[in-house]
Motif scaffolding. Sequence first.
Motif, PDB file in Angstrom:
ATOM      1  N   TRP A 226     -10.466  -2.960   0.552  1.00  0.00           N
ATOM      2  CA  TRP A 226      -9.791  -2.115   1.514  1.00  0.00           C
ATOM      3  C   TRP A 226     -10.467  -2.276   2.867  1.00  0.00           C
ATOM      4  O   TRP A 226     -11.689  -2.198   2.979  1.00  0.00           O
TER       5      TRP A 226
ATOM      6  N   VAL B 123      -5.464   2.799  10.200  1.00  0.00           N
ATOM      7  CA  VAL B 123      -4.553   2.102   9.310  1.00  0.00           C
ATOM      8  C   VAL B 123      -5.402   1.401   8.267  1.00  0.00           C
ATOM      9  O   VAL B 123      -6.313   0.641   8.608  1.00  0.00           O
TER      10      VAL B 123
ATOM     11  N   GLY C 136      -0.920   6.876   2.154  1.00  0.00           N
ATOM     12  CA  GLY C 136      -1.372   7.357   3.447  1.00  0.00           C
ATOM     13  C   GLY C 136      -0.598   8.590   3.875  1.00  0.00           C
ATOM     14  O   GLY C 136       0.442   8.920   3.322  1.00  0.00           O
TER      15      GLY C 136
ATOM     16  N   THR D 131      -1.282   1.142   5.533  1.00  0.00           N
ATOM     17  CA  THR D 131      -0.797   2.511   5.397  1.00  0.00           C
ATOM     18  C   THR D 131      -1.636   3.398   6.310  1.00  0.00           C
ATOM     19  O   THR D 131      -2.858   3.273   6.369  1.00  0.00           O
TER      20      THR D 131
ATOM     21  N   CYS E  75      -2.648   0.256  -3.940  1.00  0.00           N
ATOM     22  CA  CYS E  75      -2.144  -1.036  -3.515  1.00  0.00           C
ATOM     23  C   CYS E  75      -1.749  -1.819  -4.753  1.00  0.00           C
ATOM     24  O   CYS E  75      -2.588  -2.076  -5.615  1.00  0.00           O
TER      25      CYS E  75
ATOM     26  N   ARG F 262      -9.961  -1.122   7.190  1.00  0.00           N
ATOM     27  CA  ARG F 262      -9.297  -0.172   8.067  1.00  0.00           C
ATOM     28  C   ARG F 262      -9.449  -0.623   9.516  1.00  0.00           C
ATOM     29  O   ARG F 262     -10.381  -1.344   9.863  1.00  0.00           O
TER      30      ARG F 262
ATOM     31  N   GLU G  95       0.828  -1.195   0.000  1.00  0.00           N
ATOM     32  CA  GLU G  95       0.000   0.000   0.000  1.00  0.00           C
ATOM     33  C   GLU G  95       0.866   1.251   0.000  1.00  0.00           C
ATOM     34  O   GLU G  95       1.998   1.238   0.485  1.00  0.00           O
ATOM     35  N   SER G  96       0.297   2.323  -0.500  1.00  0.00           N
ATOM     36  CA  SER G  96       0.938   3.619  -0.442  1.00  0.00           C
ATOM     37  C   SER G  96      -0.140   4.696  -0.483  1.00  0.00           C
ATOM     38  O   SER G  96      -1.278   4.431  -0.816  1.00  0.00           O
TER      39      SER G  96
ATOM     40  N   LEU H 218      -5.340   6.258  -1.892  1.00  0.00           N
ATOM     41  CA  LEU H 218      -4.515   5.123  -1.531  1.00  0.00           C
ATOM     42  C   LEU H 218      -4.345   4.197  -2.727  1.00  0.00           C
ATOM     43  O   LEU H 218      -5.259   4.032  -3.527  1.00  0.00           O
TER      44      LEU H 218
END
Length: 121
Positions: free
Chosen positions: A36, A92, A9, A115, A22, A38, A6-7, A20
């Motif tokens: 997704w 997260v 955040g 993330t 992934c 959380r 993931e990126s 976001l």
Amino acid sequence: QVQLVESGGGLVQPGGSLRLSCVASGSIFRINDMRWYRQTPGKERELVAAITSGGTTNYTDSVKGRFTISRDNAKNTVYLQMSSLKLEDAAVYFCNADILTFIGVYGMDYWGKGTLVTVSS
């Protein structure tokens, strides 16, 4: 073995937006559903959004109209566009996917490491 990374955040103010990403990599034959989740400390992991290989989407009620899940099958990537962010969205965020590998007999669940999304003024 398959990996999900993931990126996207970070820190955002209430009302702001984040996207976001992934990316799945490895010996992938087919990616089925992508999702997704959380999680905040002390709470169960919550399904936020899901998308099938054909593009059918589902969202938890609290994010409907604000979040959009999408995927790029050619890039083995799933996205979560988050808009009008609220304090309660801070968590997260984890990427999850059901993936069939070239070696595998059936699809299996894979998870990213998460993330962090912080919503604060």
